[in-house]
Write an enzyme that holds these catalytic residues in place. Structure first.
Site, PDB file in Angstrom:
ATOM      1  N   CYS A  73       2.548 -16.737  46.003  1.00 30.35           N
ATOM      2  CA  CYS A  73       2.506 -15.385  46.562  1.00 30.35           C
ATOM      3  C   CYS A  73       1.064 -15.101  46.954  1.00 30.35           C
ATOM      4  CB  CYS A  73       2.994 -14.354  45.535  1.00 30.35           C
ATOM      5  SG  CYS A  73       2.815 -12.644  46.076  1.00 30.35           S
ATOM      6  N   HIS A 147       9.079 -19.096  55.383  1.00 29.12           N
ATOM      7  CA  HIS A 147       9.078 -17.845  56.141  1.00 29.12           C
ATOM      8  C   HIS A 147       9.728 -18.050  57.501  1.00 29.12           C
ATOM      9  CE1 HIS A 147       6.688 -15.023  53.729  1.00 29.12           C
ATOM     10  NE2 HIS A 147       6.072 -16.098  53.276  1.00 29.12           N
ATOM     11  N   GLU A 197      11.296  -9.609  51.625  1.00 28.52           N
ATOM     12  CA  GLU A 197      10.941 -10.684  50.699  1.00 28.52           C
ATOM     13  C   GLU A 197      12.138 -11.181  49.899  1.00 28.52           C
ATOM     14  OE1 GLU A 197       7.355 -11.170  48.533  1.00 28.52           O
ATOM     15  OE2 GLU A 197       6.475  -9.350  49.382  1.00 28.52           O
ATOM     16  N   CYS A 207       3.047  -8.863  52.410  1.00 28.43           N
ATOM     17  CA  CYS A 207       3.373 -10.203  51.903  1.00 28.43           C
ATOM     18  C   CYS A 207       2.304 -11.151  52.423  1.00 28.43           C
ATOM     19  CB  CYS A 207       4.758 -10.636  52.373  1.00 28.43           C
ATOM     20  SG  CYS A 207       5.167 -12.334  51.931  1.00 28.43           S
ATOM     21  N   GLY A 210       3.494 -14.317  54.107  1.00 33.39           N
ATOM     22  CA  GLY A 210       4.118 -13.894  55.359  1.00 33.39           C
ATOM     23  C   GLY A 210       3.088 -13.597  56.432  1.00 33.39           C
TER      24      GLY A 210
END
Length: 270
Positions: A73, A147, A197, A207, A210
């Protein structure tokens, strides 16, 4: 009694636990309960600091709000780095920590943290997928986690929860699914994004992985130069840096943005 800290990176929020002594062994249900906003602390995910296993300074464990462990993350990594800097008395200029997606390097600039991520892979462009009954051009890349990216003309009008879920659960990304990003181009190296998410199963305010995925695909499709500024739903604008090699791979991929302490407390019942 367990101490916890609440942090956020550009509005993407986390419960953070110090587990350097490996005394905590939380179940997925316990993590989901801590992240639940009505009956728990409330967060998009949980970060745990653990001892390194392969020569870095620390190990980062990251769990989504549903209690499932994820590989990486980006916003969480910045918060993790700033948290371990606090554990070290705020004297660090940099740190390295292990994740499932690889070793992450972080540098500190006040309340801003710049992380260097693992090498993106599995880049695919211009696939036509049916989402919620209509065909859409979808691009994808793995920036630590998978993604999907869809470019739109008007970001504010996108039903992110509906179209995000349609993308996340599309059979093309089975069995594990994908995160879903919707992008509006604001300039040559300036984009705005909204993200659904995986594991949170909703739109989040930001994100990190992302943002990196969208910046790389913006470069691929539109020739955007590094660094790319990325405006997120929480209102912050972060900076993605990268170098594209002659072989077409992306190296020295960085994410610069805020990592803020919100509050701390003590848990009496896990």
């Amino acid at each position: 009694m367990v101490n916890f800290w609440k942090m956020n990176g550009a509005g993407n929020d986390f419960v953070v636990l110090d587990n350097r002594d490996n005394s905590l062994d939380l179940s997925g249900d316990q993590i989901a309960r801590l992240c639940q906003r009505q009956r728990g602390i409330g967060a998009d995910g949980l970060l745990a600091v653990e001892p390194a296993q392969n020569g870095a300074d620390y190990r980062m464990r990251y769990y989504n709000a549903d209690g499932g462990e994820a590989e990486m993350c980006g916003n969480g990594a910045r918060c993790f780095a700033r948290f371990v800097n606090r554990l070290e008395g705020g004297q660090l200029t940099s740190t390295r920590f292990e994740t499932i997606a690889g070793t992450i390097e972080a540098e500190f600039f006040g309340d801003q943290v710049r992380i260097q991520l693992s090498t993106p892979h599995s880049l695919t462009l211009n696939e036509t997928l049916e989402l919620d009954g209509d065909p859409h051009l979808v691009h994808s890349v793995n920036t630590g986690v998978p993604h999907a990216v869809v470019f739109v003309d008007e970001l504010a009008s996108v039903d992110v929860k509906r179209f995000g879920a349609a993308t996340r659960y599309h059979s093309h990304f089975a069995p594990k699914g994908t995160n879903a990003n919707f992008v509006q181009v604001l300039g040559d190296s300036h984009i705005a994004i909204r993200t659904y998410e995986r594991g949170v199963e909703d739109e989040t305010l930001a994100c990190g992985t992302g943002m990196v995925a969208c910046a790389i695909i913006h470069h691929e499709l539109n020739g955007a130069s590094s660094p790319v500024r990325v405006q997120v739903a929480g209102g912050d604008t972060l900076e993605i840096g990268f170098i594209k090699s002659a072989q077409g791979t992306y190296e020295k991929v960085t994410l610069l943005g805020p990592a803020d302490f919100t509050f701390s407390g003590t848990l009496s019942d896990l």
